[in-house]
Structure formats: C-alpha cells, structure tokens
Motif scaffolding. Sequence first.
Motif, short mmCIF file in Angstrom:
data_model
loop_
_atom_site.label_atom_id
_atom_site.label_comp_id
_atom_site.label_asym_id
_atom_site.label_seq_id
_atom_site.Cartn_x
_atom_site.Cartn_y
_atom_site.Cartn_z
N VAL A 44 0.84 -1.20 0.00
CA VAL A 44 0.00 0.00 0.00
C VAL A 44 0.87 1.25 0.00
O VAL A 44 1.98 1.26 0.53
N LEU A 45 0.34 2.29 -0.60
CA LEU A 45 1.02 3.59 -0.68
C LEU A 45 0.21 4.62 0.09
O LEU A 45 -0.98 4.81 -0.17
N ARG A 53 1.98 9.33 10.30
CA ARG A 53 1.08 8.78 11.31
C ARG A 53 0.10 7.76 10.73
O ARG A 53 -0.20 6.75 11.36
N HIS A 54 -0.37 7.99 9.51
CA HIS A 54 -1.28 7.03 8.89
C HIS A 54 -0.52 5.83 8.34
O HIS A 54 -1.03 4.70 8.36
N SER A 55 0.69 6.07 7.87
CA SER A 55 1.55 4.96 7.42
C SER A 55 1.77 3.97 8.55
O SER A 55 1.75 2.74 8.36
N GLN A 56 1.98 4.50 9.75
CA GLN A 56 2.22 3.64 10.91
C GLN A 56 1.00 2.76 11.20
O GLN A 56 1.15 1.56 11.47
N VAL A 65 4.11 -1.11 3.60
CA VAL A 65 3.74 0.29 3.41
C VAL A 65 4.89 1.13 2.85
O VAL A 65 6.03 1.03 3.31
N THR A 66 4.56 1.96 1.85
CA THR A 66 5.44 3.02 1.38
C THR A 66 4.76 4.36 1.68
O THR A 66 3.57 4.54 1.36
N GLY A 67 5.49 5.27 2.30
CA GLY A 67 4.97 6.61 2.56
C GLY A 67 5.71 7.61 1.70
O GLY A 67 6.94 7.61 1.65
N ALA A 68 4.97 8.46 0.98
CA ALA A 68 5.58 9.42 0.06
C ALA A 68 5.07 10.82 0.35
O ALA A 68 3.86 11.03 0.54
N ASP A 69 5.99 11.79 0.38
CA ASP A 69 5.61 13.18 0.63
C ASP A 69 6.65 14.10 0.02
O ASP A 69 7.84 13.75 -0.06
N LEU A 70 6.21 15.29 -0.39
CA LEU A 70 7.12 16.27 -0.99
C LEU A 70 8.01 16.93 0.05
O LEU A 70 9.11 17.40 -0.26
N SER A 71 7.57 16.97 1.31
CA SER A 71 8.30 17.66 2.37
C SER A 71 9.48 16.84 2.88
O SER A 71 9.30 15.78 3.49
N LYS A 87 8.86 2.14 4.22
CA LYS A 87 9.74 2.84 3.28
C LYS A 87 9.19 4.25 3.07
O LYS A 87 8.09 4.42 2.55
N PHE A 88 9.97 5.26 3.47
CA PHE A 88 9.56 6.65 3.30
C PHE A 88 10.41 7.31 2.21
O PHE A 88 11.64 7.17 2.22
#
Length: 243
Positions: A44-45, A53-56, A65-71, A87-88
Amino acid sequence: MEWFENWFETNYYHTLYKNRDESEAKKFIERVVKRLDLNSGAKVLDLACGRGRHSQTLAQLGFDVTGADLSKNSIEHAKNHISEEIKFIVHDMREPIKKTFDAVFNLFTSFGYFDHVSDNLKVLKSVRSELNPHGSFILDFLNSQHAIENMVSTEMKEIDGCEFHINRYVEDGIIVKKIRIIDKLNSVDTQYFEKVNAFTFDDLSKMMDMAGFEVVDVWGNYQLDNFDKATSERCIFYCEPKL
C-alpha cells in the motif's frame, strides 16, 4: 515557490496541527481497510504521508507500506520516529512511483493543492498507473459545499506560546486559509497560506473518470456513512481502475 513547499517544511505547521484526533484517524483507516478486504502483506502507498502517522497505522494492520511526501522535513522526521519497516520517500505526487500497489491512500485533504486542474488530474493519473489492475484508491477530500457554507472566517489559537491568527475565505474557486503566526519567544511575526481547490463531488467524479477510475462508493464521514451533498463534512471516494 508554491505555498505548500513553504508551509509544510516549517515546524509551525506541525505545532498548529499537533492535537489532531489520532484515535479517530486510526478507526477510520481500520474501517476502510475492512471494507477493501485487503490481504495481510498487501503493498500500500500512503500518498502525501506527512510525518507518517497514517503509514504507521497501515503497517500495524499488517501491510507492506510506502509513505511518500514532498516535504523533506516530514520524511526525515518519519524515518527517525516511525517503524523502520516502512519505506519513506520524498516524492512529488504528480509523478508516478515506478512500483505497483494493491491500494493507494490519499487522506485528510491532501489533494487539490495545485493551481491548475491539469496538475491535480496528473496526480490521479499517476495513482492509476501505480495500482495493480484490481487495486483500490481511497481519496479523502472535504465536501467543499459544506465547508464553504459552514466556514469560520476568523479564529485564533495559542499553542506552545505561539499565536495562530487564522482567516478563511474563498477566492477564484479556491478555499484559502491565511495563517499569521506571532511567536514572541523567538521574535517571529510571519504568515503562511493553505490553499485547496473547492472541487465539488461532480468535479471529482469527472476527474476520476478522466483518470481511468470507476467509482465504487462515496462516503460522507469517517464512519463511512453515505455521502450527502448538503450535509456531509467529507467526500471520500473509493475507486478502482477501469478494466
């Protein structure tokens, strides 16, 4: 530089939203996952994951889980404070990640940030390319009609010694939140903006169709009740790729 590139990198952003209801968010995700009937270990992405927090929560439910963000600030925080199993990555949601997922989650109004509709549509098309043929996409957006009709135009919050003076208004089809910050301890008096396109249910439905999605269901709150244009606070799309 775009407003979100400035605002999301500041510690003031995280201070302002530090008291979000974590238990409500966790219960919402649990409800959605149950509805999707995802298998343990599903990939899931969490798109626009912030500090993770939601990735956790998704990882605790047994997913890859992969977490992706521009920041960069948020991703560094997530890497240092959230499970190493997740994986972030720093990533612009308009561009596809060269992986496929069983589900993509875009939660708590993390969509509609871009000035041009074409850029927001690129986000949806990128998500479509990231999903396997039988994957699921959850887009949790505000119900713009309800938000505008019930808008609190001015508000002041004091958190950790900082004053947040907030003004909300609608300008050219965009819901704007102007945030003036007075931090006397650090002699700071500055302001930032949050902007989100006031996309309606009909707008989002058309964009989903253009991006290659079939709408399975639309919910109006975090209890997953049916969406009502007049009364629902949220507009939560559950979509699958057109086959």
